[in-house]
Design a protein around this motif. Structure first.
Motif, short mmCIF file in Angstrom:
data_model
loop_
_atom_site.label_atom_id
_atom_site.label_comp_id
_atom_site.label_asym_id
_atom_site.label_seq_id
_atom_site.Cartn_x
_atom_site.Cartn_y
_atom_site.Cartn_z
N ARG A 105 -9.19 -33.39 0.02
CA ARG A 105 -8.38 -32.48 -0.79
C ARG A 105 -7.16 -33.20 -1.36
O ARG A 105 -6.82 -33.03 -2.53
CB ARG A 105 -7.94 -31.28 0.03
CG ARG A 105 -7.05 -30.34 -0.78
CD ARG A 105 -6.97 -29.03 -0.11
NE ARG A 105 -8.26 -28.38 -0.21
CZ ARG A 105 -8.44 -27.22 -0.84
NH1 ARG A 105 -7.43 -26.60 -1.38
NH2 ARG A 105 -9.62 -26.68 -0.90
N ASN A 106 -6.50 -34.01 -0.56
CA ASN A 106 -5.31 -34.72 -1.02
C ASN A 106 -5.63 -35.80 -2.04
O ASN A 106 -4.78 -36.14 -2.87
CB ASN A 106 -4.56 -35.34 0.16
CG ASN A 106 -3.93 -34.28 1.04
OD1 ASN A 106 -3.67 -33.17 0.61
ND2 ASN A 106 -3.69 -34.64 2.29
N GLU A 161 -12.19 -33.91 -5.25
CA GLU A 161 -13.00 -32.68 -5.31
C GLU A 161 -13.01 -32.06 -6.71
O GLU A 161 -13.90 -31.28 -7.02
CB GLU A 161 -12.51 -31.67 -4.29
CG GLU A 161 -11.16 -31.11 -4.59
CD GLU A 161 -10.70 -30.11 -3.56
OE1 GLU A 161 -9.65 -29.52 -3.78
OE2 GLU A 161 -11.39 -29.91 -2.56
N SER A 162 -12.04 -32.42 -7.55
CA SER A 162 -12.02 -31.87 -8.90
C SER A 162 -12.56 -32.86 -9.93
O SER A 162 -12.54 -32.57 -11.13
CB SER A 162 -10.60 -31.44 -9.28
OG SER A 162 -9.73 -32.56 -9.23
N ALA A 191 -11.56 -33.42 5.65
CA ALA A 191 -11.40 -32.40 4.61
C ALA A 191 -10.02 -32.48 3.96
O ALA A 191 -9.90 -32.37 2.73
CB ALA A 191 -11.60 -31.01 5.21
N GLN A 192 -8.98 -32.71 4.75
CA GLN A 192 -7.64 -32.83 4.18
C GLN A 192 -7.51 -34.09 3.34
O GLN A 192 -6.85 -34.08 2.29
CB GLN A 192 -6.60 -32.81 5.30
CG GLN A 192 -6.41 -31.45 5.90
CD GLN A 192 -5.43 -31.45 7.05
OE1 GLN A 192 -5.13 -32.49 7.64
NE2 GLN A 192 -4.94 -30.27 7.40
#
Length: 71
Positions: free
Chosen positions: A33-34, A38-39, A29-30
């Motif tokens: 995100r990093n 996800e965007s 998950a990290q």
């Protein structure tokens, strides 16, 4: 498959699932995100599409009432 083998298979699968959630989930998950993926537009569109099946969009659109509808 006998009931004994089925029980052992289920127990091993449960143990492997718990270990993988505790050991790998946060790291993955990290990393996602990093990375900023996800965007990305395709990820956002897929997430919106799958929200239809999970009812997540319904819950977010109607607040507490949406959670009641899901229940």
């Amino acid at each position: 498959m006998s009931k004994r083998n089925l029980a052992w298979t289920a127990a091993i699968a449960l143990i492997v699932a718990l270990i993988s959630m505790l050991a790998f989930d946060r790291g993955i998950a990290q990393a996602v995100r990093n990375s900023g993926i996800e965007s990305a537009a395709i990820v956002v569109r897929l997430r919106e599409f799958f929200d239809i099946f999970t009812g997540s969009a319904l819950a977010h659109g109607y607040g507490k009432f949406g959670q009641l509808l899901l229940g």
